[in-house]
Design a protein around this motif. Structure first.
Motif, PDB file in Angstrom:
ATOM      1  N   ILE A  55       0.860  -1.190   0.000  1.00 23.38           N
ATOM      2  CA  ILE A  55       0.000   0.000   0.000  1.00 23.38           C
ATOM      3  C   ILE A  55       0.891   1.233   0.000  1.00 23.38           C
ATOM      4  O   ILE A  55       1.828   1.336   0.808  1.00 23.38           O
ATOM      5  CB  ILE A  55      -0.927   0.029   1.237  1.00 23.38           C
ATOM      6  N   LEU A  56       0.618   2.151  -0.933  1.00 27.73           N
ATOM      7  CA  LEU A  56       1.197   3.495  -0.913  1.00 27.73           C
ATOM      8  C   LEU A  56       0.128   4.428  -0.374  1.00 27.73           C
ATOM      9  O   LEU A  56      -0.938   4.579  -0.977  1.00 27.73           O
ATOM     10  CB  LEU A  56       1.613   3.922  -2.317  1.00 27.73           C
ATOM     11  N   CYS A  57       0.386   5.078   0.756  1.00 24.79           N
ATOM     12  CA  CYS A  57      -0.659   5.836   1.443  1.00 24.79           C
ATOM     13  C   CYS A  57      -0.179   7.242   1.799  1.00 24.79           C
ATOM     14  O   CYS A  57       0.886   7.400   2.426  1.00 24.79           O
ATOM     15  CB  CYS A  57      -1.089   5.089   2.709  1.00 24.79           C
ATOM     16  N   ASP A  58      -0.974   8.235   1.412  1.00 25.23           N
ATOM     17  CA  ASP A  58      -0.675   9.617   1.785  1.00 25.23           C
ATOM     18  C   ASP A  58      -0.984   9.818   3.270  1.00 25.23           C
ATOM     19  O   ASP A  58      -1.844   9.143   3.842  1.00 25.23           O
ATOM     20  CB  ASP A  58      -1.529  10.566   0.935  1.00 25.23           C
ATOM     21  N   VAL A  59      -0.272  10.754   3.895  1.00 28.22           N
ATOM     22  CA  VAL A  59      -0.498  11.021   5.315  1.00 28.22           C
ATOM     23  C   VAL A  59      -1.699  11.953   5.504  1.00 28.22           C
ATOM     24  O   VAL A  59      -2.629  11.652   6.258  1.00 28.22           O
ATOM     25  CB  VAL A  59       0.761  11.621   5.969  1.00 28.22           C
ATOM     26  N   ARG A  60      -1.723  13.094   4.794  1.00 23.83           N
ATOM     27  CA  ARG A  60      -2.782  14.088   4.995  1.00 23.83           C
ATOM     28  C   ARG A  60      -3.887  13.887   3.961  1.00 23.83           C
ATOM     29  O   ARG A  60      -3.680  14.081   2.755  1.00 23.83           O
ATOM     30  CB  ARG A  60      -2.209  15.493   4.889  1.00 23.83           C
ATOM     31  N   MET A  61      -5.068  13.492   4.436  1.00 21.33           N
ATOM     32  CA  MET A  61      -6.233  13.296   3.575  1.00 21.33           C
ATOM     33  C   MET A  61      -7.487  13.659   4.359  1.00 21.33           C
ATOM     34  O   MET A  61      -7.514  13.521   5.584  1.00 21.33           O
ATOM     35  CB  MET A  61      -6.327  11.826   3.121  1.00 21.33           C
ATOM     36  N   PRO A  62      -8.546  14.100   3.662  1.00 19.14           N
ATOM     37  CA  PRO A  62      -9.820  14.366   4.353  1.00 19.14           C
ATOM     38  C   PRO A  62     -10.495  13.053   4.734  1.00 19.14           C
ATOM     39  O   PRO A  62     -10.082  11.977   4.326  1.00 19.14           O
ATOM     40  CB  PRO A  62     -10.626  15.127   3.295  1.00 19.14           C
ATOM     41  N   VAL A  63     -11.551  13.150   5.495  1.00 22.21           N
ATOM     42  CA  VAL A  63     -12.361  12.006   5.960  1.00 22.21           C
ATOM     43  C   VAL A  63     -11.577  11.127   6.921  1.00 22.21           C
ATOM     44  O   VAL A  63     -11.930  10.976   8.089  1.00 22.21           O
ATOM     45  CB  VAL A  63     -12.921  11.170   4.789  1.00 22.21           C
ATOM     46  N   MET A  64     -10.499  10.516   6.423  1.00 19.37           N
ATOM     47  CA  MET A  64      -9.642   9.689   7.287  1.00 19.37           C
ATOM     48  C   MET A  64      -8.205   9.805   6.787  1.00 19.37           C
ATOM     49  O   MET A  64      -7.910   9.428   5.638  1.00 19.37           O
ATOM     50  CB  MET A  64     -10.088   8.220   7.279  1.00 19.37           C
ATOM     51  N   ASP A  65      -7.304  10.340   7.608  1.00 19.15           N
ATOM     52  CA  ASP A  65      -5.920  10.511   7.153  1.00 19.15           C
ATOM     53  C   ASP A  65      -5.148   9.187   7.244  1.00 19.15           C
ATOM     54  O   ASP A  65      -5.677   8.166   7.683  1.00 19.15           O
ATOM     55  CB  ASP A  65      -5.211  11.620   7.929  1.00 19.15           C
ATOM     56  N   GLY A  66      -3.882   9.240   6.823  1.00 23.85           N
ATOM     57  CA  GLY A  66      -3.081   8.017   6.738  1.00 23.85           C
ATOM     58  C   GLY A  66      -2.816   7.361   8.079  1.00 23.85           C
ATOM     59  O   GLY A  66      -2.864   6.125   8.206  1.00 23.85           O
ATOM     60  N   ILE A  67      -2.526   8.159   9.117  1.00 30.40           N
ATOM     61  CA  ILE A  67      -2.235   7.592  10.436  1.00 30.40           C
ATOM     62  C   ILE A  67      -3.488   6.925  11.008  1.00 30.40           C
ATOM     63  O   ILE A  67      -3.434   5.822  11.560  1.00 30.40           O
ATOM     64  CB  ILE A  67      -1.715   8.680  11.396  1.00 30.40           C
ATOM     65  N   ALA A  68      -4.636   7.594  10.862  1.00 28.55           N
ATOM     66  CA  ALA A  68      -5.894   7.006  11.337  1.00 28.55           C
ATOM     67  C   ALA A  68      -6.222   5.731  10.562  1.00 28.55           C
ATOM     68  O   ALA A  68      -6.744   4.762  11.121  1.00 28.55           O
ATOM     69  CB  ALA A  68      -7.030   8.021  11.193  1.00 28.55           C
ATOM     70  N   PHE A  69      -5.909   5.739   9.250  1.00 28.92           N
ATOM     71  CA  PHE A  69      -6.139   4.542   8.435  1.00 28.92           C
ATOM     72  C   PHE A  69      -5.309   3.371   8.952  1.00 28.92           C
ATOM     73  O   PHE A  69      -5.814   2.244   9.081  1.00 28.92           O
ATOM     74  CB  PHE A  69      -5.792   4.833   6.970  1.00 28.92           C
ATOM     75  N   LEU A  70      -4.045   3.611   9.268  1.00 29.35           N
ATOM     76  CA  LEU A  70      -3.185   2.541   9.781  1.00 29.35           C
ATOM     77  C   LEU A  70      -3.763   1.933  11.055  1.00 29.35           C
ATOM     78  O   LEU A  70      -3.740   0.714  11.242  1.00 29.35           O
ATOM     79  CB  LEU A  70      -1.781   3.073  10.041  1.00 29.35           C
ATOM     80  N   ALA A  71      -4.256   2.789  11.925  1.00 23.68           N
ATOM     81  CA  ALA A  71      -4.826   2.297  13.181  1.00 23.68           C
ATOM     82  C   ALA A  71      -6.103   1.497  12.939  1.00 23.68           C
ATOM     83  O   ALA A  71      -6.296   0.427  13.519  1.00 23.68           O
ATOM     84  CB  ALA A  71      -5.106   3.473  14.119  1.00 23.68           C
ATOM     85  N   ALA A  72      -6.957   1.995  12.041  1.00 24.86           N
ATOM     86  CA  ALA A  72      -8.234   1.321  11.786  1.00 24.86           C
ATOM     87  C   ALA A  72      -8.061   0.029  11.009  1.00 24.86           C
ATOM     88  O   ALA A  72      -8.856  -0.911  11.153  1.00 24.86           O
ATOM     89  CB  ALA A  72      -9.164   2.268  11.026  1.00 24.86           C
ATOM     90  N   ALA A  73      -7.007  -0.040  10.174  1.00 24.59           N
ATOM     91  CA  ALA A  73      -6.824  -1.198   9.290  1.00 24.59           C
ATOM     92  C   ALA A  73      -5.863  -2.226   9.857  1.00 24.59           C
ATOM     93  O   ALA A  73      -5.473  -3.160   9.156  1.00 24.59           O
ATOM     94  CB  ALA A  73      -6.318  -0.717   7.932  1.00 24.59           C
ATOM     95  N   ARG A  74      -5.512  -2.084  11.115  1.00 24.14           N
ATOM     96  CA  ARG A  74      -4.476  -2.943  11.702  1.00 24.14           C
ATOM     97  C   ARG A  74      -4.755  -4.434  11.470  1.00 24.14           C
ATOM     98  O   ARG A  74      -3.865  -5.211  11.124  1.00 24.14           O
ATOM     99  CB  ARG A  74      -4.369  -2.655  13.201  1.00 24.14           C
TER     100      ARG A  74
END
Length: 463
Positions: A55-74
């Motif tokens: 996965i290539l993932c940007d850090v700053r994004m609306p709705v759910m940013d990259g750090i929050a995505f990492l936590a939610a997708a663990r």
């Protein structure tokens, strides 16, 4: 450009549509099967339905940013390698991403080669992970069938030892197991027995250095009633007790020369003669031998018979010291903490990072046994659920203090620095030679009396 037949799957998560299209075209030319998502929430929906290798993932994004995505997708990312991207790259951002579970971090704007290189590195890492997984499965299968389950390791060197031991277990060949004190020689011997056709018969271990010489012969070969004063009944020796099974002669280097002659006959003729008996008795026993000594050197000095050495050394298994399999230290720590919990009811959840750092640079003259004792001690005196530096033995804390002094070298006098370095080199030389002071003095290129004087001066404890 040629693409691979079974492409890696890759998910690009970025809120900028142009960036998604650019990355998709770039990595697609290198054989990746690509899907895209505009934010972390959309990416989670895709992950719920399929697996992505990378996965290539940007850090700053609306709705759910990259750090929050990492936590939610663990829970979805156990077998997925994540590389984070950001136009606001900083060391703090990179560290935060790594802590959240990312493998790598690249800053925007980036060159095409940077992205492809990061992905290739991730591929190599994944290939190594898969190879390690297969090795673990192979070792676990071997353990399950062969009785090596008590040996805790992931190191390639120790896994090679277990493979050799498993092969040796199939046959009745005599095995010589060598290694420093505390490395687990008896555990390997028990594993060989448990993996052998003799597994349902007795396994008996004898410490040749733990029994007085005048009693050792009767312990091994047994005796008849009246064979000597006090022999009011006949008694079977350990060779007969181990009939059909395995006899481990631990610390074989301690065996007195007269008994070495008799053991050689046992190996040659497969028979014993109990004390007081005029007849020999056939035996069916597999013999394993273990020692922390260098038997080849003992042969040269005349303390061990050469013919017996060659009889014992049919298959040689050398167990590496803990300092040469440091990758096993965290695994062993977890094992010993679990052992403490089960046996003593003490709930210690972790060893603090600063302790693990100290463990990683320590010489471990007592090997796995020393590590177990230190974890046991720390668990007993710890006041919370973690083992900290203050719970370690004083000699380890002193070693840490010496290392800190070296880090602050500019603040020391030359004489003090020389003494610290001298002590560290002496300890290292003693570790390398398993405490042999004669050999250590040669490594250090100083005289033997000078080494003894310095050992006394610095209060160096010998393992």
């Amino acid at each position: 450009m040629q693409t691979i037949e079974s492409p890696h799957t890759l998910l690009i998560i970025d809120d900028e549509e142009n960036m998604r299209h650019m990355l998709q075209a770039m990595v697609g030319r290198h054989g990746y099967a690509v899907e895209t998502a505009a934010d972390g929430a959309q990416a989670l929906e895709l992950l719920a339905g399929r697996h992505f290798d990378f996965i290539l993932c940007d850090v700053r994004m609306p709705v759910m940013d990259g750090i929050a995505f990492l936590a939610a997708a663990r829970d979805f990312l156990e077998r997925t390698t994540v590389i984070m991207m950001s136009a606001y790259g900083s060391i703090d951002t990179a560290i935060e991403a790594m802590k959240a579970g990312a493998y790598d971090f690249i800053s925007k704007p980036f060159k095409a080669d940077e992205v492809i290189m990061a992905l290739r590195k991730a591929e190599e890492r994944e290939a190594l992970r898969q190879e390690n997984l297969l090795l673990r499965q192979e070792i676990e299968a071997m353990r399950g069938a062969g009785g090596f389950s008590r040996i805790i390791t992931n190191s390639p060197e120790m896994q090679a030892v277990l493979k050799l031991a498993a092969k040796a277990a199939r046959y009745d060949s005599t095995v010589l197991i060598t290694g420093e004190s505390g490395t687990g020689k008896e555990l390997v011997a028990r594993g060989i027995h448990a993996a052998s056709p003799r597994r349902d018969k007795p396994f008996i271990a004898l410490n040749c250095g733990g029994i007085p010489e005048n009693l050792l012969e009767s312990e091994l070969f047994g005796y008849l009633k009246g064979a000597f004063t006090g022999a009011d009944r006949s008694r079977r020796g350990l060779f007969e007790e181990a009939e059909g099974g395995t006899l481990l002669l631990d610390e074989i280097g301690e065996l007195p020369l007269p008994l070495q002659v008799k053991l050689l006959r046992v190996l040659q003729e497969r028979e014993i003669r109990p004390l007081g008996s005029g007849a020999c008795r056939k035996i069916d026993v597999r013999i394993l031998a273990a020692t922390a000594r260098d038997l080849a050197s003992e042969v040269q000095t005349g303390r061990f018979r050469e013919d017996l050495y060659f009889r014992l050394n049919v298959i040689h298994i050398l167990i590496p010291p803990l300092r040469r399999r440091r990758m096993d230290i965290p695994l062993l720590c977890r094992h010993f903490l679990e052992k403490v919990r089960k046996e003593m009811g003490i709930e210690i959840k972790r060893v603090m990072p600063e302790v693990m750092e100290l463990f990683d640079c320590y010489g471990w003259p007592g090997n796995v046994r020393e590590l177990e004792n230190i974890i046991h001690r720390g668990a007993v005196i710890a006041e919370d659920q973690a083992i900290r530096v203050e719970h370690l033995p004083q000699y380890m804390k002193d070693r840490r203090a010496a290392a800190r002094c070296l880090d602050d070298f500019n603040g020391l006098s030359l004489k003090q620095a020389q003494e610290i370095m001298e002590e560290e080199l002496i300890v290292k030389a003693l570790d390398e030679t398993n405490g042999n002071r004669v050999q250590a003095s040669k490594l250090l290129e100083i005289s033997y009396p000078s080494l003894l004087s310095k050992i006394k001066k610095y209060g160096i404890e010998l393992g």
